[in-house]
Structures are given as structure tokens and as C-alpha cells.
Design an enzyme around this catalytic site. Structure first.
Site, PDB file in Angstrom:
ATOM      1  N   ASP A 114       0.863  -1.180   0.000  1.00 37.17           N
ATOM      2  CA  ASP A 114       0.000   0.000   0.000  1.00 37.17           C
ATOM      3  C   ASP A 114       0.897   1.227   0.000  1.00 37.17           C
ATOM      4  O   ASP A 114       2.073   1.128   0.334  1.00 37.17           O
ATOM      5  CB  ASP A 114      -0.816   0.044   1.308  1.00 37.17           C
TER       6      ASP A 114
ATOM      7  N   ASP B   7      -4.437  -2.818   4.966  1.00 33.65           N
ATOM      8  CA  ASP B   7      -4.941  -2.328   6.257  1.00 33.65           C
ATOM      9  C   ASP B   7      -6.463  -2.330   6.298  1.00 33.65           C
ATOM     10  O   ASP B   7      -7.049  -2.352   7.357  1.00 33.65           O
ATOM     11  CB  ASP B   7      -4.395  -0.918   6.547  1.00 33.65           C
TER      12      ASP B   7
ATOM     13  N   ASP C 174      -9.130  -5.625   2.153  1.00 38.01           N
ATOM     14  CA  ASP C 174      -7.853  -6.219   1.753  1.00 38.01           C
ATOM     15  C   ASP C 174      -7.788  -7.678   2.176  1.00 38.01           C
ATOM     16  O   ASP C 174      -6.860  -8.390   1.825  1.00 38.01           O
ATOM     17  CB  ASP C 174      -6.678  -5.458   2.402  1.00 38.01           C
TER      18      ASP C 174
END
Length: 1184
Positions: free
Chosen positions: A458, A779, A783
């Protein structure tokens, strides 16, 4: 729940139970609240209305305030714990040391040895009449001459003693391992906190401290820690599959269904609930309580499964308890083992161990056969003796001796130390990784990380600091490069801006004063919203005043942010009638929905598509190219009159008026560029997968070093990516994906599904020489599927949601990318540690087996006795694995490419070392065996009769053998052909202590071991020769290092991973399933598990109802909702297989489905609550 309702009360002592029945001055009793939480939907609402008028009435009865929460009065909190219980389930007792000893005794080789030793012992005490007679030949002679016939029992006793040693060491290792994991478990539990309101302030408290009456703040991504009733909710959707098996998200609202259950996940929205049941009285707690009774049976049945399961899983769980952990652990471990193929290392080790085991078995069988044949031919054919009845015990003793030699060969051939080395190495690494901010939840993830070839990371919070600030803004037709002065803005624009930011963001997001003077203000909650609130502070406006004027419960409707909308909207009532919608979100998405914009005077003017294109070109793209995240703020008014249809979101959030576009900066973490550079040197490709605008993502990727100038790379948006990888029918094609992923470095504006598609595509790709090993960071709640699919899933410890943590393998406690690099280093170190141990162990095995085999064939006796072999095995297995598995990692590990899945465990260099050292050791030992007596001028130990005293000759062979192993242990510290084997040895005190300690014990054994160890004391000169030959190992090691491996084409590698052709149809089917049920995949194992438990619950009720009365209508009706769900079972991919045995209505056993991968099987759950029951009753179905 009939009798079942009392099952949790059984946990409390009688005195306390009396108190439970009266609510101790509080307005609700425990059974009353439990009864309430049993209900759902309309039934529950009716019950609340009848009993308490509404939820606020329930809060009054529980003496709590919906807005202020409980006071922090310790006496009140304690009283609530006394009456309603604590939010924790009584932990299950860990296995005692004796239980672990018993488990270690189950080892097959040890059992064979024990039997052989006991027979040997028995025979040594049996003195047959014909023992000394001529008829039996001179077989038994020799012993009497020494007057040592009585000492025959010693060998058997010594074998038993060494077996005891091995067992105690194994049990101690298991015990310390379990202790370590329990420590880790409690660490994970302490990490998990939950937001509650106390004294009107929102505070984070450990989940175990929640009490009934607490007002809990729930938000997207939370795992609910207790049961409760919703007081106020915004667009709340819950995944209840862990309790009901329904994979659809359930919408919760105060008007329709306010019941929230522990162990379920918040998939969307936010809200506040009053806690009504905790610990064993919550819905999940009741299920665990039911299982508590069957813990023991579970233990017995699960033992076999557990023994094979080297790695123990550590899981976060919804309820704070070791018991809950154990239960979930077990089923989750099975899910996770099936979810990913066996970890790379496990696969290779299992294969290698089986090969070695087979070879050892063959060798030991041949040894026994040759010994027996030689003896029989020599005695009955050449010497022409006749088998006499009185001679039988003498002959049997010989056969037992041969059998013991055979078993000894097997014991030495099988590297039992392997699992131990793996466990020690992993446990040691896991402990040390905690210091490097890696909290490992699945042991094998630590080692898989060393093989990683790709990391999909990310952007926000991982590569950047996640401390966001507004640095540019476009307001009233002007682009401000820094915060504008409030006086330069029209009052209407300023007023709308303050309301749009203050109201249209989570009320839990706040900016608090700094902890230290001169520090930065603390940002609490969503960081993007914190940046906007900070922008208001810079404009000298107070957002709290606006919120106080319009508290959260007065908001008319909230469309919370999610990854599909990429925006958030809040509806408020206007004082003069009508409604106002505030909206904020990604600028290019929201601007498309704007048809007006505020001019510099604050007037509304039209905003045409060409104005939008110009704004994108002149404002948004320049901001994005500087790495800023652009957010658009807008509003829309609805006149008084008929209410619009709020469910039609597209119509509501359309025709907007743009207030402002702001550019938010999230600086790159200073340590990230260096960490990414290390990854690239280590042969790992880093890809950025972000929801941000492509220009922002590209700018940040350049700053981080993911994009290097002059490289041929791809940066794609989610839409473009999907267009390129899908065919005309919209199906994903692997060939199309294979053209893209090798060059892809940035995927922007991506959805969680895109992330999952990319990860799966890279893992399934066959274009490289070897399959890619992919690590993913995540997070958000969405996901989950990508984290589960990846070989290693990293969840963010600070910003991560509970759902993401649950799906992950490692939690980054500092959310920092550079911690991932440390995980790679530790992973590679584990791999190397195990390779070092293998190189050492296999050298010993090869030499010991060859010596025992040829010695037995040529001299009818093994030069290395059973007890000596056991000692060698003990030092090799336990101490060497400890010494070699605790080497700390070095930066040099990051300078080579990843090994990959298919690289063999034993490389050509290692094979060269094994063969080279084996040749040296065998040469020395055979020289000593056949010429040692001449060299040292001592009596020969060959062809000694039964029970003969130990000879110096064989003692020298044993001593030399052990000393060569000790020096070879130093050689084994390096496996890539390095010359300096002592480098870094001072940094590993454990290694030094073990080598010196083993040497000291060897001196004691040789000098004072006597008959039990078959040793005769040696003098100083003999010791020096033994040492000299041992040190020769180091010199020989240098010689071997000189030979280039490339010239030794004849050497084969060993310990390959499973081949590509071993991938089965089931795996293919499972992968197709995964795309369709990405969300469901998240909870796959648990769905079946809880469904099974629900069924036990129903059927236990039925049984108990039968006992009380003849009818079971009430019980069945009460659980009809559950049964209806059970009947609507869809064809789920289920990695666990639940069998509930008839012997005990509550004994549950989980057996892993065959094979490593989950098989798409129809649900197979059988519950037999009473004898004579058949699967037809109550919808219990057993589909073969």
C-alpha cells in the site's frame, strides 16, 4: 435456551450465582440479557419495546448513558464484572510436562528401541543351564573369563536411560515452545483495544476490560468483542458468517435489526452500541462454553493431527482467552495450511525426510539380515552345530543384539533433529522479529518471507508517514499554494467549508493537543479527515462548535466511505425545512457529479464539462504530480416538500455544487527509499497498489525509488488494468495478465478486487523459471481476500482494521515498510539455519550409517554401540540444532537473489561439503577400525564376544568420531563456500557454549562412562591424537572450499520442492471459487465450524428437552432460524471437516480434509447427540 442457558453460569461459584439472579442493584438480570441476545430482527425489537420501551430505556435500566457512557468508577465496573462476568473465557490448561513426555514417547523408533532394550535386559538376567556347555559353542565364552557376566544388563539399561534423556529433551523443547506461544498469544491480546465512551470521553481500552453497560464505538473493519444493542448507526453492515454461516452482509439499524453479536465483523459504516453480554455469556462465548466440556476428548482425538503439525498457529480471536484461541487456532491453522500450499520449506523438508527415512529403513533391514545370516551360516553350517533347546536363550541374545544394531542404524539414519531445528529456528526468529516490529501470527510465514520475489505494498501509511496535512487548496476560483488567510475568503465559502468538513467526517476523528509542549497536534481517527480538520484550525475555525450544535444522532443519513464509492456523504435537515447533503471524495470522481461551483464571492455558478477538464488540467494534475492527494468537497440542497428516495444514492449524490478542492501531502517515510533499494538488490520487485490518483502514485513511487529513471515500467489505473487483462466476455485471462505484471510497478485507483486479481495472477503465473512468492500489505477490511491469497500477508498494526489483522500472517506493529525488509532478512536466515543444520546432520548420518553397516557386515558388530549412537544422535539433534539455528542474520543475506520455491534445500556446494567431509571421516574411522590397534599398540576390539568389556580400540573410534563432528559443526556455519568459518562466532554465545559443553560431556563419557557407554578411559596421548584428527576437519574444510563446485557436475542436489505437475484439479477448482467468493473466502473455515457448533447447540437442546418433557417443539422453534440457514447450505469450499462423535454429545473433532488444499466438498457435518440417532433427524445431513 433451556438447559443450555445455564451452561455458562456453571462457570461461576454458587455464591456468585445467587448474585447473578438478582441484578445487584442494576435493572437487568443476566438470564434476561442472555434471553434478549438470543433474538433477532423483529422479535428482538418487540422484546425491547415490551421490556424497555426502546434502546435508551435499556441503557437506563443498565444505569448507563447513551452519550456519556459509564463513569470510570472502579467499584461500579467491578460490580458489573461480578454480576455479568468478564469479557474473557476461562483459559484451557496448557499441557503438563508429563503429557508432553508421554507424547514424545509415542515416537516409533524410540518404541522399537525400548522393546529391544527390555528384551535384552530380560535375557541378561536369564541364565540357562546350558550356557557354559560345549554344545553351544564358545559363543558365550570370553565374558566369564572377565567375570563380567553380571554386567550383561548394562547395555539394555543404558539404552533405556538414553531413551529417557531423548524423551525429556524433546518434552522440554515442546514445553518451552508452548510457553513461548502462550506469551505471544497474550501479547496479541494486549495489542487488541476497543473504543468506548467513558465519562463522555472516547477512550481505547483492552478488550478484556469491557463490561456490560459500556457504550462502544464501532466502525468499519472492527471485530466486535462483545454482544450489544445498536443505539445509533450509520449505514452499518455486518458480516455474521462466523456465527450464522450466511455470507451476505446483514444491514443493521435501530429501527429494523439492532442486535450486534461478538465475533462478527463490521464491513461498512459506523455506530454506537450498548454492551449487553460479555465473555462466556456472549453468543460466541456460549459456543466456546459448550466446547469447553469436550476439551479433553478433543485433545485425545486431535493429538495425532497436532503431532504432524510442526508449526503452531497464533491467532487473534474475538474473545480474550487461551481456550478460544486454541479452538480457533486449530481450525484456523488447518484453514491456513490448506489456504496456502504447505510452506516452501515444509514441503521440501517433508520430502527429504521421507527419502532419508526410506533409505535408513532399507539400510537397517539389510544390516540385520546380513548379521543374522552370517551368524547362522557360521554357527550351524561351517561349525556344524545343532540348535539345542538349552542353547536357545544364548542364540536369542545374539539375535536381540543384531536387532539393536539394526535399530541403531535406523535411529542414526533418520534425522529426527530436523523438526526440532525448524521449530527452534522459527521460534527464535519469531521472538527476535518482535523487536523488529514484526508480530508473526503464522510461524511458516516467517520462513516463506525469505523466498519472497515480489512485494505489493500500500502507499498510505506504509511507504508514507500517514501524517497528512492540507498544503494547497482551490477555493473561490483561486489556487492557493499555502493556507489562505480567512479574510481573503468570502464568508459564505468559509461557512460552507467549515460545515462540510466538520459534519461530513466521522465524529470519532479529532485533533487533540500535543502530548509534549512544542510537539505536533495529535491526530486521532482517519488521517485524511484529520488533515481537513487541521485545515480548519489553520483557518482559525473551530470544528467542535459545529459538531456540538449538530450531534451525531441528529444527522439524518450517512453514506459512509467505502472502496466502491470512494466518497462519503452526510444528509442534514435545514432549519427552514428541506435537506442539505455534504459530500467529499476523490476529486476526479466527485467533480464528475458536480454541475455547479462556488465563485469567488460565494455565488453559485454553473460548472460545465469543459470547465471540469480545465480544472483537472490546471489544478488537479499539477497537485497530483507533486505527490499530493486531491480531495473535492461539495454540497447539494433539497427544497422542502416530498422527501427524496434516500436509497437511490446515485440521484442523491449528483447535481452537486463544488465548494473546494484541497491537496493533501503525506510525506514519504525517510527510511523507505533505502529499504526499497535493499529489496531490489535482494532480487525482490516492489509494486505499489494504491487507491490514489495515478499522478500522485507515480510521484510518490519516484520518491521511494520504486520507479527508476530510464527503466521500462508500467503505471496503470484500475480501469485500464482490468481492460487489459479481461477478454470480450469480461473474464480474466492469465496470458493477458502475464504480459502485464512483470513490468507493472504502480497500480493506482485500484479496488481491493484488483489487488486480489493482481496477487493471484502473479502467484498463478507460469512464465518465470519458478513460481513467484508474493507478500502483500493491507490495512482495510476489503484487503482481506488479497492478504489471504498472498504467500505472506502483512497487516498494519496501527492503521489496520481487525479484519485485515485476522486475515494476515504478520502484523507490522509500526506500519513501516522497512520492517518488511527485516522480515525478509529473518526469513532468509531461517532458511540458511536449517540448511546449515542439514549439512551438518547429513554428514553425521552418512558416516554413522556407513560405519555401522560395513562394521556390522565385516566384524559382526557395529564399531559404534547403540548407546553411543544415541548420544551422537542427541548431541546432533538437540544441541546442534540449537547451536546452528540461533545464528543471528547479517546484511549479507540481502545481497543474493531469493532461493525460490523450486530450489533444492541441499545445494551442490552443500552436497560437495557433505560428501567431502564424509570421505575424510570414513577414511579416518576405517583406518582406525582395521589398523588402529597397530597404530596405538593396543588390543583389537574386533570380533569381541557377547558381553565383553569395552575396548580402548573402539573407544578411540567413538571419541574420534564425536570430535570430528564437533569441529565439523564449526564448518557447517557456512554453506555458500565461504572460507572464514569463524566469522561472527563471537556474536553467538549459544553456539560457543554448546560446542564447549558437548566437548566437556564427551570427556566425562569417555573417562567415566565405562560399561554403559562401552567406553574405556584413554590416556593423554590418545586424546591428543583424537583431537588432532578432529582439528583436521577444519583444514580439510579449507581444501574442500578450494575445489570449484562448477567442476563437480556429477553431484546431484536434493530436497526439491513439490513439482509443478503435482498441482491437482482441486486446487484449480478452489482458485476459481476464490474469485467468486472473495469475501466468503475470508471466513471460509469458520463458517463451517460455527455451523457445526450451532447444530450441536440445537441438538443438545433437543436432548435436554426430551429429558424434561416429551416434547421438543419449543427448542426446535427457538433455533429454527439457525436450522433454516443450515438447510440453505451452498456448495462451499471447506478446508475443515467437522465430525461430532456419538460417544459424547459435545465432543468435537476436527480432521483436516485430505491433501494440502481445501477440496470443494459439500458440507459434511454429522452430530450424534444420542444413541440410535440417524443423520436424518433435524436436518443433520452427511453427504458422502
Amino acid at each position: 435456551m433451556g438447559d443450555l442457558a445455564n451452561s455458562a453460569v456453571d462457570f461461576y461459584p454458587k455464591s456468585q450465582r445467587r448474585e447473578l439472579d438478582h441484578a445487584g442493584g442494576l435493572g437487568c438480570t443476566l438470564p434476561e440479557l442472555r434471553g434478549l441476545m438470543e433474538l433477532r430482527g423483529a422479535e428482538a425489537l418487540q422484546k425491547i419495546q415490551d421490556g424497555y420501551t426502546n434502546v435508551r430505556g435499556l441503557c437506563r435500566r443498565l444505569k448507563t448513558s447513551p452519550t456519556e457512557g459509564l463513569s470510570d468508577n472502579a467499584a461500579d465496573l467491578e460490580k458489573r464484572r461480578q454480576i455479568y462476568g468478564q469479557n474473557f473465557i476461562p483459559p484451557k490448561q496448557p499441557k503438563t510436562f508429563l503429557q508432553l513426555v508421554w507424547e514424545a514417547l509415542q515416537d516409533v523408533t524410540l518404541i522399537i528401541l525400548e522393546i529391544a532394550a527390555i528384551i535384552s535386559l530380560g535375557l541378561s538376567f536369564y541364565a540357562p543351564p546350558g550356557e557354559g556347555s560345549e554344545a553351544c559353542g564358545n559363543l558365550a565364552a570370553g565374558a566369564e573369563d572377565e567375570g563380567e557376566a553380571e554386567a550383561g544388563w548394562i547395555e539394555g539399561a543404558a539404552i533405556l536411560l538414553s531413551v529417557v534423556c531423548v524423551v525429556l529433551v524433546t518434552a522440554f523443547n515442546d514445553w518451552s515452545k508452548e510457553k513461548q506461544f502462550r506469551g505471544l498469544q497474550s501479547r496479541i491480546e494486549q495489542e487488541q483495544k476497543f473504543a468506548v465512551v467513558r465519562n463522555g470521553q472516547q477512550v481505547q481500552i483492552p478488550v478484556a476490560e469491557l463490561v456490560v453497560g459500556d457504550i462502544a464505538q464501532i466502525k468499519y473493519g472492527d471485530l466486535l468483542p462483545a454482544d450489544g444493542v445498536l443505539i445509533q448507526g450509520n449505514d452499518l453492515k455486518i458480516d455474521e458468517s462466523s456465527l450464522t454461516g450466511e455470507s451476505d452482509h446483514v444491514r443493521k439499524s435501530v429501527e429494523k435489526d439492532p442486535m450486534l453479536l461478538s465475533g462478527t465483523h463490521v464491513m461498512e459504516g459506523s455506530g454506537r452500541m450498548v454492551v449487553t453480554a460479555v465473555g462466556v455469556n456472549s453468543q460466541t462465548g456460549i459456543i466456546f462454553t459448550l466446547l469447553g466440556a469436550s476439551g479433553e476428548e478433543e485433545e485425545k482425538k486431535d493429538k495425532k493431527a497436532k503431532k504432524q503439525d510442526g508449526a503452531v498457529a497464533m491467532e487473534m480471536q474475538p474473545l480474550k482467552s487461551a481456550e478460544g484461541g486454541e479452538m480457533e487456532d486449530r481450525e484456523k491453522k488447518k484453514t491456513s495450511v490448506s489456504k496456502k500450499e504447505k510452506s516452501v520449506l515444509q514441503g521440501k523438508l517433508t520430502k527429504l525426510a521421507v527419502q532419508i527415512g526410506k533409505a535408513g529403513l532399507v539400510m537397517s533391514a539389510i544390516t540385520v539380515i546380513i548379521l543374522v545370516l552370517y551368524f547362522v551360516i557360521q554357527t550351524f553350517v561351517l561349525d556344524g552345530r545343532v540348535w539345542l533347546a538349552e542353547c536357545t536363550p544364548v542364540y536369542v541374545q545374539y539375535f536381540v543384539k543384531f536387532f539393536i544394531i539394526g535399530v541403531t542404524v535406523l535411529v542414526v539414519a533418520v534425522p529426527e533433529g530436523l523438526p526440532l531445528a525448524v521449530t527452534i529456528s522459527l521460534a527464535y526468529s519469531v521472538k527476535k522479529m518482535m523487536k523488529d516490529n514484526n508480530l508473526v501470527r503464522h510461524l511458516d510465514a516467517c520462513e516463506t518471507m525469505g523466498n519472497a520475489t515480489a512485494i505489493c505494498s500500500d502507499k498510505t501509511g506504509t511507504l508514507t508517514t500517514n501524517r497528512m496535512t492540507v498544503v494547497q487548496a482551490y477555493l473561490g476560483d483561486t489556487h492557493y499554494r499555502e493556507t489562505p488567510a480567512p479574510s481573503s475568503l468570502a464568508p459564505r465559502i468559509l461557512d460552507l467549508l467549515v460545515h462540510a468538513i466538520a459534519i461530513n467526517s466521522a465524529y470519532t476523528t479529532k485533533i487533540l493537543p500535543p502530548e509534549k509542549d512544542g510537539g505536533l497536534p495529535r491526530q486521532v481517527g482517519n488521517k485524511t479527515e484529520c488533515a481537513l480538520l487541521g485545515f480548519l484550525r489553520d483557518l482559525h475555525r473551530d470544528y467542535q462548535a459545529v459538531r456540538d450544535q449538530l450531534p451525531e444522532e441528529k444527522l439524518y443519513k450517512v453514506y459512509t466511505f467505502n472502496s466502491v464509492r470512494k466518497s462519503m456523504s452526510t444528509v442534514t435537515r435545514l432549519p427552514q425545512g428541506g435537506f442539505r447533503v455534504f459530500s467529499k471524495g476523490a476529486s476526479e470522481i466527485l467533480l464528475k457529479k458536480c454541475s455547479n461551483i462556488l465563485s469567488s464571492t460565494g455565488e453559485v455558478r454553473s460548472f460545465r464539462p469543459r470547465d471540469r477538464d480545465e480544472m483537472v488540467k490546471k489544478v488537479i494534475e499539477p497537485m497530483a504530480c507533486e505527490g499530493l492527494r486531491t480531495i473535492c468537497l461539495a454540497f447539494r440542497d433539497f427544497a422542502a416538500g416530498p422527501e427524496p428516495n434516500w436509497e437511490n444514492e446515485n440521484d442523491i449524490v449528483g447535481e452537486l455544487t463544488c465548494i473546494a478542492v484541497v491537496g493533501i501531502e503525506d510525506p514519504v517515510r525517510p527510511e523507505v527509499p533505502e529499504a526499497i533499494c535493499k529489496c531490489q538488490k535482494a532480487g525482490i520487485t516492489v509494486r505499489m497498489v494504491t487507491g490514489d490518483n495515478i499522478n500522485t502514485a507515480r510521484a510518490i513511487a519516484v520518491k521511494c525509488g520504486i520507479l527508476q529513471p530510464g527503466e521500462d515500467f508500467l503505471c496503470l489505473e484500475g480501469k485500464d488494468f482490468n481492460r487489459r487483462i479481461r477478454n470480450e466476455k469480461g473474464e480474466i485471462e492469465q496470458e493477458r495478465l502475464d504480459k502485464i505484471w512483470p513490468k507493472l510497478r504502480v497500480l493506482a485507483r485500484s479496488s481491493p478486487t484488483d489487488k486480489h486479481t493482481l496477487v493471484k495472477g502473479i502467484i498463478d503465473s507460469t512464465i518465470g523459471e519458478q513460481r513467484q512468492v508474493v507478500a502483500v500489505t493491507g490495512d482495510g477490511t476489503n484487503d482481506g481476500p488479497a492478504l489471504k491469497k498472498a504467500d505472506v500477508g502483512f497487516a498494519m498494526g496501527i492503521a489496520g482494521t481487525d479484519v485485515a489483522k485476522e486475515a494476515s500472517d504478520i502484523i507490522l506493529t509500526d506500519d513501516n515498510f522497512s520492517s518488511i525488509v527485516k522480515a525478509v532478512m529473518w526469513g532468509r536466515n531461517v532458511y540458511d539455519s536449517i540448511s546449515k543444520f542439514l549439512q551438518f546432520q547429513l554428514t553425521v548420518n552418512v558416516v554413522a550409517v556407513v560405519v555401522a553397516f560395513t562394521g556390522a557386515c565385516i566384524t559382526q558388530d557395529s564399531p559404534l554401540k547403540a548407546v553411543q549412537m544415541l548420544w551422537v544422535n542427541l548431541i546432533m539433534d538437540t544441541f546442534a540444532s540449537l547451536a546452528l539455528a540461533t545464528e543471528p542474520p547479517t546484511e549479507a543475506l540481502l545481497l543474493r537473489k531469493p532461493y525460490g520455491r523450486d530450489k533444492p534445500l541441499i545445494s551442490r556446494t552443500m552436497m560437495k561439503n557433505i560428501v567431502g567431509h564424509g570421505v575424510y571421516q570414513l577414511g579416518i574411522i576405517f583406518t582406525l577400525l582395521f589398523a588402529g590397534e597397530i597404530f596405538f599398540d593396543i588390543d583389537s576390539g574386533r570380533n569381541a564376544p557377547l558381553h565383553a568389556p569395552p575396548s580402548e580400540h573402539y573407544t578411540i573410534i567413538f571419541n574420534t568420531f564425536v570430535l570430528m563432528q564437533l569441529f565439523n559443526e564449526v564448518n557447517a556455519r557456512k554453506i555458500h563456500g565461504e572460507r572464514d568459518v569463524f566469522r561472527g562466532v563471537s556474536g553467538n554465545p549459544i553456539f560457543c557454549a554448546i560446542v564447549l559443553g558437548t566437548f566437556a560431556i564427551q570427556i566425562v563419557i569417555v573417562q567415566f562412562g565405562g560399561k554403559p557407554f562401552s567406553c574405556s578411559p584413554l590416556d593423554a596421548e590418545q586424546w591428543l591424537w583424537c583431537l588432532f584428527v578432529g582439528v583436521g576437519e577444519l583444514v580439510w574444510g579449507q581444501l574442500i572450499a578450494t575445489i570449484p563446485t562448477s567442476h563437480l557436475k556429477c553431484l546431484k542436489e536434493a530436497g526439491h520442492g513439490p513439482g509443478k505437475d503435482e498441482i491437482t484439479d482441486e486446487e484449480m477448482a478452489e482458485d476459481e471459487e476464490e474469485i467468486d467468493h472473495a469475501e466468503r473466502e475470508l471466513r471460509r473455515g469458520q463458517i463451517l465450524w460455527f455451523r457445526g457448533l450451532n447444530r450441536i447447540q440445537t441438538q443438545m437442546e433437543v436432548v435436554s428437552t426430551f429429558k424434561r418433557s416429551g416434547s421438543f417443539q419449543g427448542a426446535v422453534r427457538r433455533r429454527s432460524s439457525v436450522l433454516s440457514q443450515l438447510h440453505e447450505v451452498t456448495n462451499l469450499s471447506t478446508p475443515t471437516h467437522v465430525i461430532l462423535s456419538a460417544g459424547n454429545p459435545t465432543s468435537a473433532t476436527i480432521g483436516k480434509a485430505h491433501g494440502d488444499r481445501p477440496r470443494p466438498a459439500r458440507e459434511a457435518v454429522t452430530v450424534a447427540p444420542f444413541p440410535g440417532w440417524s443423520p436424518g433427524v433435524l436436518g443433520g445431513r452427511n453427504t458422502k
